[in-house]
Motif scaffolding. Structure first.
Motif, PDB file in Angstrom:
ATOM      1  N   ILE A  18      19.947  46.909  32.808  1.00  0.00           N
ATOM      2  CA  ILE A  18      20.246  46.873  31.822  1.00  0.00           C
ATOM      3  C   ILE A  18      21.273  47.470  31.156  1.00  0.00           C
ATOM      4  CG2 ILE A  18      18.979  47.867  29.418  1.00  0.00           C
ATOM      5  CD1 ILE A  18      17.924  45.256  30.849  1.00  0.00           C
ATOM      6  N   GLU A  19      21.453  49.088  32.048  1.00  0.00           N
ATOM      7  CA  GLU A  19      23.080  50.147  31.156  1.00  0.00           C
ATOM      8  C   GLU A  19      23.839  48.823  32.093  1.00  0.00           C
ATOM      9  OE1 GLU A  19      21.937  53.363  33.882  1.00  0.00           O
ATOM     10  OE2 GLU A  19      21.120  53.619  32.209  1.00  0.00           O
ATOM     11  N   LEU A  20      24.072  48.346  33.107  1.00  0.00           N
ATOM     12  CA  LEU A  20      25.275  46.979  33.452  1.00  0.00           C
ATOM     13  C   LEU A  20      24.966  46.276  32.541  1.00  0.00           C
ATOM     14  CD1 LEU A  20      24.635  47.022  37.439  1.00  0.00           C
ATOM     15  CD2 LEU A  20      26.591  48.694  36.280  1.00  0.00           C
ATOM     16  N   SER A  21      24.379  45.197  32.047  1.00  0.00           N
ATOM     17  CA  SER A  21      24.494  44.399  31.103  1.00  0.00           C
ATOM     18  C   SER A  21      25.033  44.374  29.986  1.00  0.00           C
ATOM     19  CB  SER A  21      22.892  43.504  31.410  1.00  0.00           C
ATOM     20  OG  SER A  21      22.181  43.214  32.598  1.00  0.00           O
ATOM     21  N   ILE A  22      24.839  45.793  29.712  1.00  0.00           N
ATOM     22  CA  ILE A  22      25.037  46.433  27.758  1.00  0.00           C
ATOM     23  C   ILE A  22      26.908  46.615  28.152  1.00  0.00           C
ATOM     24  CG2 ILE A  22      25.682  48.583  26.778  1.00  0.00           C
ATOM     25  CD1 ILE A  22      22.805  49.049  27.743  1.00  0.00           C
ATOM     26  N   ILE A  23      27.378  47.320  29.651  1.00  0.00           N
ATOM     27  CA  ILE A  23      28.822  47.330  29.539  1.00  0.00           C
ATOM     28  C   ILE A  23      29.725  45.271  29.302  1.00  0.00           C
ATOM     29  CG2 ILE A  23      30.206  47.696  31.171  1.00  0.00           C
ATOM     30  CD1 ILE A  23      28.363  49.984  31.896  1.00  0.00           C
ATOM     31  N   PHE A  24      28.633  44.341  30.465  1.00  0.00           N
ATOM     32  CA  PHE A  24      29.720  42.911  30.718  1.00  0.00           C
ATOM     33  C   PHE A  24      29.546  42.926  29.163  1.00  0.00           C
ATOM     34  CE2 PHE A  24      29.141  39.159  31.943  1.00  0.00           C
ATOM     35  CZ  PHE A  24      29.394  38.739  33.370  1.00  0.00           C
ATOM     36  N   ALA A  25      27.968  42.970  28.724  1.00  0.00           N
ATOM     37  CA  ALA A  25      28.401  42.042  26.852  1.00  0.00           C
ATOM     38  C   ALA A  25      29.144  42.489  26.010  1.00  0.00           C
ATOM     39  CB  ALA A  25      26.876  42.351  26.005  1.00  0.00           C
ATOM     40  N   VAL A  26      29.688  43.780  26.194  1.00  0.00           N
ATOM     41  CA  VAL A  26      30.414  44.561  25.041  1.00  0.00           C
ATOM     42  C   VAL A  26      31.581  43.766  26.366  1.00  0.00           C
ATOM     43  CG1 VAL A  26      32.320  46.546  24.679  1.00  0.00           C
ATOM     44  CG2 VAL A  26      29.304  46.738  25.086  1.00  0.00           C
ATOM     45  N   ILE A  27      32.800  43.850  26.984  1.00  0.00           N
ATOM     46  CA  ILE A  27      33.418  43.169  27.648  1.00  0.00           C
ATOM     47  C   ILE A  27      33.234  41.942  27.607  1.00  0.00           C
ATOM     48  CG2 ILE A  27      35.698  43.257  29.174  1.00  0.00           C
ATOM     49  CD1 ILE A  27      34.048  46.115  30.535  1.00  0.00           C
ATOM     50  N   PHE A  28      32.950  40.842  27.742  1.00  0.00           N
ATOM     51  CA  PHE A  28      32.626  39.897  26.844  1.00  0.00           C
ATOM     52  C   PHE A  28      32.813  39.424  25.979  1.00  0.00           C
ATOM     53  CE2 PHE A  28      30.222  35.892  26.264  1.00  0.00           C
ATOM     54  CZ  PHE A  28      30.956  35.216  27.218  1.00  0.00           C
ATOM     55  N   VAL A  29      32.369  39.676  24.927  1.00  0.00           N
ATOM     56  CA  VAL A  29      32.632  39.687  24.080  1.00  0.00           C
ATOM     57  C   VAL A  29      34.061  40.104  23.492  1.00  0.00           C
ATOM     58  CG1 VAL A  29      32.234  41.434  21.147  1.00  0.00           C
ATOM     59  CG2 VAL A  29      30.272  40.298  23.074  1.00  0.00           C
ATOM     60  N   PHE A  30      34.951  41.299  23.499  1.00  0.00           N
ATOM     61  CA  PHE A  30      36.180  41.289  23.707  1.00  0.00           C
ATOM     62  C   PHE A  30      37.121  39.709  24.639  1.00  0.00           C
ATOM     63  CE2 PHE A  30      40.296  43.421  24.975  1.00  0.00           C
ATOM     64  CZ  PHE A  30      40.913  43.615  23.832  1.00  0.00           C
ATOM     65  N   TYR A  31      36.759  39.377  25.536  1.00  0.00           N
ATOM     66  CA  TYR A  31      37.046  38.616  26.216  1.00  0.00           C
ATOM     67  C   TYR A  31      37.088  37.406  24.847  1.00  0.00           C
ATOM     68  CZ  TYR A  31      38.294  34.874  29.117  1.00  0.00           C
ATOM     69  OH  TYR A  31      38.333  33.502  30.520  1.00  0.00           O
ATOM     70  N   THR A  32      35.585  37.064  24.598  1.00  0.00           N
ATOM     71  CA  THR A  32      35.685  35.791  23.681  1.00  0.00           C
ATOM     72  C   THR A  32      36.027  35.529  22.787  1.00  0.00           C
ATOM     73  OG1 THR A  32      33.575  35.523  24.979  1.00  0.00           O
ATOM     74  CG2 THR A  32      33.192  33.854  23.041  1.00  0.00           C
ATOM     75  N   LEU A  33      36.189  36.816  22.302  1.00  0.00           N
ATOM     76  CA  LEU A  33      37.063  36.816  20.327  1.00  0.00           C
ATOM     77  C   LEU A  33      38.906  37.167  20.816  1.00  0.00           C
ATOM     78  CD1 LEU A  33      35.979  37.311  18.065  1.00  0.00           C
ATOM     79  CD2 LEU A  33      36.576  39.640  18.268  1.00  0.00           C
TER      80      LEU A  33
ATOM     81  N   MET B 234      30.898  42.716  41.914  1.00  0.00           N
ATOM     82  CA  MET B 234      30.484  41.420  41.501  1.00  0.00           C
ATOM     83  C   MET B 234      30.571  41.864  39.884  1.00  0.00           C
ATOM     84  SD  MET B 234      28.208  38.413  42.897  1.00  0.00           S
ATOM     85  CE  MET B 234      28.851  36.730  42.330  1.00  0.00           C
ATOM     86  N   VAL B 235      29.538  42.775  39.312  1.00  0.00           N
ATOM     87  CA  VAL B 235      30.009  43.205  37.237  1.00  0.00           C
ATOM     88  C   VAL B 235      31.101  43.790  37.092  1.00  0.00           C
ATOM     89  CG1 VAL B 235      29.073  44.845  36.376  1.00  0.00           C
ATOM     90  CG2 VAL B 235      27.426  43.198  37.403  1.00  0.00           C
ATOM     91  N   TYR B 236      31.288  44.591  38.248  1.00  0.00           N
ATOM     92  CA  TYR B 236      33.128  44.895  38.168  1.00  0.00           C
ATOM     93  C   TYR B 236      33.942  44.141  38.355  1.00  0.00           C
ATOM     94  CZ  TYR B 236      30.229  49.554  38.695  1.00  0.00           C
ATOM     95  OH  TYR B 236      28.932  50.667  38.535  1.00  0.00           O
ATOM     96  N   ALA B 237      33.910  43.576  38.717  1.00  0.00           N
ATOM     97  CA  ALA B 237      35.018  42.520  39.303  1.00  0.00           C
ATOM     98  C   ALA B 237      35.258  41.796  37.678  1.00  0.00           C
ATOM     99  CB  ALA B 237      34.886  41.124  40.562  1.00  0.00           C
ATOM    100  N   ASN B 238      34.680  41.163  37.504  1.00  0.00           N
ATOM    101  CA  ASN B 238      34.375  40.047  36.193  1.00  0.00           C
ATOM    102  C   ASN B 238      34.669  41.120  34.677  1.00  0.00           C
ATOM    103  OD1 ASN B 238      33.031  37.455  35.818  1.00  0.00           O
ATOM    104  ND2 ASN B 238      31.918  39.062  37.650  1.00  0.00           N
ATOM    105  N   CYS B 239      33.720  41.992  34.729  1.00  0.00           N
ATOM    106  CA  CYS B 239      34.561  43.295  33.482  1.00  0.00           C
ATOM    107  C   CYS B 239      35.740  43.340  33.131  1.00  0.00           C
ATOM    108  CB  CYS B 239      33.488  44.661  33.347  1.00  0.00           C
ATOM    109  SG  CYS B 239      31.969  43.979  33.247  1.00  0.00           S
ATOM    110  N   LEU B 240      36.333  43.722  34.556  1.00  0.00           N
ATOM    111  CA  LEU B 240      37.902  44.038  34.974  1.00  0.00           C
ATOM    112  C   LEU B 240      38.811  43.021  34.276  1.00  0.00           C
ATOM    113  CD1 LEU B 240      37.906  46.303  37.732  1.00  0.00           C
ATOM    114  CD2 LEU B 240      39.305  47.316  35.653  1.00  0.00           C
TER     115      LEU B 240
ATOM    116  N   ASN C 199      20.610  39.224  41.611  1.00  0.00           N
ATOM    117  CA  ASN C 199      20.944  40.655  40.902  1.00  0.00           C
ATOM    118  C   ASN C 199      21.794  40.868  40.036  1.00  0.00           C
ATOM    119  OD1 ASN C 199      17.994  42.521  41.129  1.00  0.00           O
ATOM    120  ND2 ASN C 199      19.555  42.778  43.238  1.00  0.00           N
ATOM    121  N   PHE C 200      23.182  39.917  40.454  1.00  0.00           N
ATOM    122  CA  PHE C 200      24.440  40.092  39.574  1.00  0.00           C
ATOM    123  C   PHE C 200      23.390  38.533  38.794  1.00  0.00           C
ATOM    124  CE2 PHE C 200      27.991  37.383  37.817  1.00  0.00           C
ATOM    125  CZ  PHE C 200      28.175  37.677  37.670  1.00  0.00           C
TER     126      PHE C 200
END
Length: 465
Positions: free
Chosen positions: A163-178, A221-227, A87-88
């Motif tokens: 999908i909702e978790l994926s949207i959150i993950f994507a937003v924070i991943f963009v910030f980290y990548t940038l 796993m999702v929340y740990a990555n996002c944080l 699922n993760f």
């Protein structure tokens, strides 16, 4: 409070810089010089020494980070099992599709043009423009995703919660990548190095806290990555990027960045397709547990190669971007790749077997599947290094990379659809191996012609100068 934390981080950074410098001098320079002279039949020049030193900076930081991220994946795989890990994996894979319209390859364009420029004012304009545009794109993307999340869930055959978790993950991943891309664009490799273990420590610490309070779910796993992404990205902005960010859009910079990113984004989309579509199709034809097993096999086979190639590319791309002697770099790559294949394949198999054993009985060991994964990992790594090399040449080089990547993506999708229903996980990774073999053939065939055309353009200019 923030100032005190910043001061401590800077002191820690200085200590790490001294440690890395001493480690490089004592351990790396001698052996690297030996092998360099044997392979290329010339002594290491100052530029090569600087490049290797930067690789050692990034390498030590990344290796420390990998220790923590490996522990995180190992504990997660054992605690959550194939279903939870699957699922993760789906959340992560879907997020990689969703983040593309938010970023649109602008981080690569920022690295390209900031790395080329030595003017701090110009770098500030490039970086401010990049951040401003990405923020706007992210806001618009999230609004559209929220409106159409039901339809997106149907397309990916998952629940809306995924999908909702994926949207959150994507937003924070963009910030980290940038933010991490910003450090690379400014050639701050020593500073980049310190944030890699910081990410790994934060990731593992947050995850263990959630497990301690009995929050045993794939969401852990999702929340740990996002944080971890959010905390590290915020610190980078506070310490290094404040003076570069004005959040204004310079039209000239935007035009330059957009021309480059509009080509790169096609490659980014293709990359996302061929690295994530297999998991989506496995979930569609098989089940989420199969996604989890496939994800662990993928992690086991790619983790060592991704570690080494990631360290190399982090330094190589900005270095190659400012280099005017692309032919010499290309020749050196051609001489190095055979050693990658000879030594990389058995090392990958050993690492893969060891990691799979550590994950436990929930992930059965199948030697034929391991071998196909190892071959695929070598081909993907090989192609990735050449792709970044050609992208460093600018828009025309990026077009060559994008063409090859697009061929891989199309071939991979077709082969996945054909093979997964027939032979399951063997078909998924087999499709990846065949698609990348095709992409490498395309690179070799067109790459030499491209460099010949570059040389023919440069020589008259040099003669005139």
């Amino acid at each position: 409070m923030v100032r005190a934390i910043t001061d401590r981080l800077i002191k820690g950074q200085c200590c790490l810089n001294i440690t890395i410098r001493n480690t490089f001098s004592q351990l790396f320079r001698g052996p690297i010089s030996f092998f360099y002279e044997r392979i290329f039949h010339e002594p290491m020049g100052e530029e090569v020494i600087k490049f290797v030193r930067n690789v050692s900076y990034v390498g030590l930081g990344t290796m420390l980070s990998s220790i923590f991220s490996f522990s995180y994946n190992l504990i997660a795989g054992r605690v959550l099992g194939p279903s939870g890990y699957g699922n993760f994996t789906l959340v992560q894979s879907i997020a990689m599709f969703l983040y593309i319209p938010m970023l649109l390859g602008l981080n690569s364009a920022m690295i390209k043009y900031c790395a080329e420029s030595r003017d701090q004012y110009q770098q500030r304009k490039i970086m401010s423009t990049t951040y401003s545009v990405v923020i706007c794109l992210t806001i618009v993307s999230v609004m559209l995703y929220d409106i159409f999340k039901h339809h997106i869930a149907v397309i990916f055959s998952v629940d809306q919660e995924i999908i909702e978790l994926s949207i959150i993950f994507a937003v924070i991943f963009v910030f980290y990548t940038l933010t991490t891309s910003s450090l690379c664009s400014l050639h701050l490799m020593k500073d980049y190095a310190i944030f890699q273990p910081m990410y790994g420590i934060t990731l593992l610490s947050v995850f263990l806290f959630f497990i301690h309070i009995q929050f045993n779910s794939f969401k852990t796993m999702v929340y740990a990555n996002c944080l971890a992404y959010g905390i590290v990205g915020s610190i980078i902005v506070l310490i290094f990027l404040k003076k570069y960010l004005a959040f204004t859009i310079d039209r000239s910079c935007f035009s330059t960045l957009w021309k480059y990113s509009s080509v790169v984004v096609i490659g980014g989309l293709s990359f996302t397709l061929y690295t994530n579509i297999d998991r989506i199709i496995i979930n569609y034809y098989m089940d989420v547990e199969s996604v989890g097993i496939y994800g662990i096999y993928y992690y086991a086979s790619f983790t060592l190669l991704t570690l080494v190639s990631g360290i190399f590319i982090t330094v190589f791309f900005p270095t190659a971007s400012k280099s005017h002697d692309k032919r010499s770099l290309y020749d050196k790559l051609n001489k190095t790749v055979p050693y990658l294949m000879i030594f990389g394949t058995p090392i990958t198999l050993i690492g893969e077997y060891t990691i799979l054993r550590l994950f436990g009985e929930g992930y059965p060991i199948q030697l034929p599947l391991m071998l196909i994964f190892a071959i695929a990992a070598m081909l993907v790594t090989w192609y990735g290094i050449y792709a970044w090399f050609f992208s460093s040449e600018g828009i025309e080089g990026s077009k060559l990379t994008v063409s090859g990547t697009l061929i891989i993506a199309i071939a991979n999708i077709i082969l996945n659809i054909m093979l997964i229903p027939q032979i399951g996980l063997y078909g998924a990774i087999g499709a990846t191996a065949l698609a990348f073999a095709l992409g490498l053939y395309y690179n070799f065939y067109h790459g030499k012609r491209f460099l010949d055309s570059v040389d023919s353009d440069i020589k008259p200019r040099l003669k005139h100068t």
